[in-house]
Design a protein around this motif. Sequence first.
Motif: not given
Length: 478
Positions: A193-196, A225-231
């Motif tokens: 799921p996208a939230w994970l 998604l934060s995991a991609v945008m932040d890093f």
Amino acid sequence: LLLVLALLSPWGSAGGSCPPRCICASNILSCSQAVLSSVPAPLPRFTAVLDLSHNNVSRLRADWAPGRLAHLHALLLSHNGLSFVSTEAFAHVPHLRHLDLSSNRLRALEENLFSDLAELEVLLLYNNEISAVDRTAFDNLSRLRKLYLGQNRIARFPLELLRDGSRLPQLALLDLSANRLRSLPVGELQALPAWLRDRLYLHGNPLACDCPLFQLVARGHRRRLSAVMDFQEELRCSLPTAPAPVGILTLAGRQPLNCSEAREAVLEAHLGDTITLSCDTRLRGVRNRHWVMPGGERVLEEGGNGSAALLANGSLQLRALRPEDAGTYACWVAGPLLNETLYVELLVHNFTLHGPHDTLNTAYTTLVGCILSVVLVLIYLYLTPCRCCCCRGADKPPAPRDDSINSSVLSATPNHAAGVPGEPCRSRSASTAGPGQNGRFKVGGTPQPPPRHGPKAQRKVSDPDSVSSVFSDTPIVV
């Protein structure tokens, strides 16, 4: 007054005393940077937060807490050089919710290591030397929400723990950054799921470049998604032709992979099918959402209208698909802090799954079979080589002229035994038979006997004599 305060304080004689070199405040016991080589004892029973960070506690045995600490909900053991943790070390702290084992020297997570912590919510294991993770190490952690495993030596993490959501159902953050992962099960990760996926951190790993990896990261970037945008600068991979790792998001159209641009969710179906469109939002626990059809019609209530139905989990079900159902569907989600709109493109093929294309294949196969059969028959009838008629009459006596059913009237081939020496082979289409033949072969008509003299001159052709086979070129000789 001081006596009354001493009696009311939890550190009075009834509750125990504060351990040496520790600071005690209410139910918090802080022993950080106290140069301890073991856990101080005795520990007050009402301790809720125990800070033992920045010490020299290298081994956490099963008896580190002699009594049951029913109120302890946070245990901090970072920066201790910890290299061993007993599988029974947490049996006396069943209500622990926060456990910090970061910045130590742990090398493996053994079987059922944390199984006694059924209420654990946050587990910090980053900056260790962990290379092996047993898939049962996180069993019974049904309330775990955050798991930090970054900066270790993990080459393979059992992602099957996340596959069906039953092992770690509440997990919302998984940090696997700065490990030794070289490949990822992209299909399994995309199915999460996208939230994970929004908090699945994979940057800083020596990943090998391929197009599925690019599609996974590019879709996360499109979804923000934060995991991609932040890093995104640290999401890199290795190409065989590149001297240094390259950014995963730069692989679009780049040789030698030449990966295509990432697309939104695309589903394919056939006429008459029933399909479910998932509203894969990164916002967890959202209740307020609605779908917008390709024509602009909104589906608001559960049950829907016509062939579209909004399910209880927020998905949109389409029944008995028609060609006009194809198009882009939008799921609008309203969260407490932000809103999100998801797009799903539906392609409807203009035939049923077991319809005309199967029939076409069967008709094509039948047609090819018929053509081959006709060709074989023509080859058999017209290209069969003629037997040599140049036979020597002295070798065999001439065939008898007796008119019987066993004569060569059953064959369309002349009697080669009666051939004239040196005479070339006659054509089968000859309208009259030469001397020595049975005298009954006539193409296109009923065989007629030649004029004869004698008792047999008036004999008519009997029914058996009229039997012939067009499929045989070999005379029947008795």
